[in-house]
Scaffold this active site. Sequence first.
Site, PDB file in Angstrom:
ATOM      1  N   ASP A 139       3.866  33.565 -32.729  1.00 27.83           N
ATOM      2  CA  ASP A 139       3.770  33.519 -34.321  1.00 27.83           C
ATOM      3  C   ASP A 139       4.953  34.667 -34.552  1.00 27.83           C
ATOM      4  O   ASP A 139       4.594  36.161 -34.623  1.00 27.83           O
ATOM      5  CB  ASP A 139       2.483  34.297 -34.533  1.00 27.83           C
ATOM      6  N   ASP A 184      -3.550  22.418 -10.360  1.00 24.24           N
ATOM      7  CA  ASP A 184      -4.418  23.444  -9.673  1.00 24.24           C
ATOM      8  C   ASP A 184      -5.260  24.203 -10.842  1.00 24.24           C
ATOM      9  O   ASP A 184      -6.356  24.822 -10.802  1.00 24.24           O
ATOM     10  CB  ASP A 184      -3.678  24.647  -9.117  1.00 24.24           C
ATOM     11  N   CYS A 185      -4.721  24.125 -12.391  1.00 23.04           N
ATOM     12  CA  CYS A 185      -5.596  24.389 -13.516  1.00 23.04           C
ATOM     13  C   CYS A 185      -6.711  23.623 -13.641  1.00 23.04           C
ATOM     14  O   CYS A 185      -7.966  23.725 -13.804  1.00 23.04           O
ATOM     15  CB  CYS A 185      -4.866  24.803 -14.474  1.00 23.04           C
ATOM     16  N   GLY A 186      -6.394  22.157 -13.838  1.00 26.28           N
ATOM     17  CA  GLY A 186      -7.359  21.300 -14.279  1.00 26.28           C
ATOM     18  C   GLY A 186      -8.431  20.718 -13.540  1.00 26.28           C
ATOM     19  O   GLY A 186      -9.275  20.134 -13.868  1.00 26.28           O
ATOM     20  N   ASN A 209      -4.412  26.893   0.523  1.00 24.32           N
ATOM     21  CA  ASN A 209      -3.257  27.817   1.268  1.00 24.32           C
ATOM     22  C   ASN A 209      -2.387  28.576   0.551  1.00 24.32           C
ATOM     23  O   ASN A 209      -1.618  29.567   1.013  1.00 24.32           O
ATOM     24  CB  ASN A 209      -2.647  26.635   2.009  1.00 24.32           C
ATOM     25  N   TYR A 210      -2.209  28.344  -0.901  1.00 27.45           N
ATOM     26  CA  TYR A 210      -1.079  29.070  -1.740  1.00 27.45           C
ATOM     27  C   TYR A 210      -1.770  30.422  -2.409  1.00 27.45           C
ATOM     28  O   TYR A 210      -2.910  30.037  -2.955  1.00 27.45           O
ATOM     29  CB  TYR A 210      -0.516  27.829  -2.535  1.00 27.45           C
ATOM     30  N   ASP A 211      -1.146  31.301  -2.673  1.00 28.90           N
ATOM     31  CA  ASP A 211      -1.327  32.283  -3.285  1.00 28.90           C
ATOM     32  C   ASP A 211      -0.401  32.631  -4.686  1.00 28.90           C
ATOM     33  O   ASP A 211       0.823  32.514  -4.138  1.00 28.90           O
ATOM     34  CB  ASP A 211      -1.488  33.728  -2.424  1.00 28.90           C
ATOM     35  N   VAL A 215      -5.467  29.182  -4.349  1.00 26.40           N
ATOM     36  CA  VAL A 215      -5.731  27.878  -4.389  1.00 26.40           C
ATOM     37  C   VAL A 215      -5.582  27.392  -3.100  1.00 26.40           C
ATOM     38  O   VAL A 215      -4.401  26.821  -2.837  1.00 26.40           O
ATOM     39  CB  VAL A 215      -5.126  27.073  -5.628  1.00 26.40           C
TER      40      VAL A 215
HETATM   41 CU   LIG Z   1       5.752  25.963  -1.794  1.00 28.06          CU
END
Ligand SMILES: [Cu+2]
Length: 671
Positions: free
Chosen positions: A474, A320-322, A407-409, A405
Amino acid sequence: MASTLKLAFLLFSIFFFLSPTFITSKPHPLDSLTPSEFTLIQSIVSQAYPSSKYKLTFQYVGLDEPEKPVVKSWLSKPTTKPPPRQALVMLRLNQQSHELIVDLSKRSIISDKIYDGYGYPLLTAEEQEDAADLALKHRPFLASIKKRGLNISEVVCSPLTIGWYGEEKSKRELKVSCYYLDGTANMYLRPIEEIIMTVDLEKMKVTEYNDKSVSPMPKAEGTDYRPSKQTPPFGPRLNAAPPTPTGQTPFKIDGNVVSWANWKFHLGFDARVGPVISLASIYDPDKAKYRQVVYRSFISELFVPYQDPTEAWYHRTFFDCGEFGFGIYAVSLEPLNDCPSGAVFIDGYYAGQDGKPVKIPDVMCIFERHPGDSMWRHTEAELRDQQIREARPEVSLVVRMVATVGNYDYVLDWEFKPSGSIKFGVWLTGVLEVKAEPYTHIDEIKEEVYGTLVAENTIGIHHDHFLNYHLDLDIDGEDNSFVKTSLVTKRITDKKIPRKSYWTVEHETAKTEADARLKLGLKAEELLVVNPNKKTKPGNKVGYRLIPGSAAGPLLAADDYPQIRAAFTNYNVWVTPYNKSEKWAGGKYVDQSRGDDTLQVWSNRNRGIENTDIVLWYTMGFHHVPCQEDFPMMPTLSGGFELRPTNFFEYSAVLKTKAPMHLNWPNCTTA
Ligand SMILES: [Cu+2]
């Protein structure tokens, strides 16, 4: 991130005069790109590659932050001129991937490389929409819709990435999956199954179309989640939260630096990863200074592999990110429903396909959380002549973003506590991705269906969610070590002692990257990042420990293609030496990647990680076996982990924290 900040529209603002404490100060080297910077980058790149000669799309534009020593040097003298602002620009240019560094002060492209390795950059939202629109005009698809007796005006299509399954050659393609509304807004529960459609993104043409067979359409009844569509019997009405107990915003925002209680951090927003928390440090009153904890942290990748290997579903293994971009798919937050009363909302910007800035209003919120929990308490029950009871309520500061993204939140929280802890929360919600099948009862199912029958003709397909966090800690300085503290059982042989066993700890400092690859949940252990050069008065190394959430690992075979691409899920914990180029655990070019640029590959170099600048990577996983309560929408499923000070302070960080002044609002009720 936006330079403009605004207060939530509050129902209560008519009662309370809110005193926002925003100060617009001069730029910080870690500030996200501003709208005017996006515009300048677009203009610089378009001059170099005019649209009359080139087919150009901006796939990703983000801050190329200065090297850490440069930032640290500026921080030591923040009145001096900040380092040059630079941006990483990933383009598709005449069917090639280009990677540019644009210097904003010089107004020029200082580096321009063609990327000819495996994989492609993030997809743009626009090309995904174009691909979905193509499907709706594709004549064979129109014929398939007619054959099924469906109305094309009720059809919605959505693009899906295709992954990589050992093919020698690849091209930029998407699959398109379509759904049928006709009486519901919950399109994902009404898939038009068994149609396989592939779109070539460079030619923007449907290149593969196959209508395998007509499968049943799950009924619309009972799938809509909107209140107006519900029928009796209803559930209980819930009470609204009480109004915010203060008339003043309880934190300061100076530029993009947030200060609250004993914490201070810089907040950024990025198209690929969403929120970026940098330079988080905590004030130590005994040392009369802020002490460093986090240099930079963000969600580096999210992998969602579905477990149905059949022809129409095997490729559904999403990054989902890339592939899509958590920031690009972040949504505007709603006051009181997404973030509580008193929240401050912040706009976010990313570059659209044409390079121009796209605004997401109210994309992040910051608020003080009063969960009604205990921060600490004690009753001294044994002192018979004195009544001693001390109780302190928990209060924390939360930064929140929601990425939707498909269907998913995903509700993503960064929570700072006065005790020095940082909690990273993830809430999974939205709706299931389901497959239409002819079954109405489990007794009819005689074959593998790869999921749960959650309603008539509706299989909720098994899947996972693996989130990887990039945590460049750090701890009180840059040179840190990773220490594994094992809890081990010791047998007592001394016959004079009535006990036969006890447990104690054994410390092991990881010397190289291989020592720090860990699967969690297999043994009792504590995992610490320490500064071996800084010790407390009793001699303990100052540190922070990772308190993991649920330990889930991959269940796909190690040689399966999605697993090779998502090799960062092989371990829950990794430690690498700081390297500015190692940001995203699934690699830089994730769409159709082949696993040659992942956290696993970097870690295989087995570099030294002792008493040096290190990055902790934490992979949190969820295996999801859908159930009927996930239908027609899923109540949030929560997960998370904590970074907690461990011998960092000389004593409890909340001993001298002043208790809140409780207020009563006798005439104030909520609707
Ligand atoms: Cu699931």
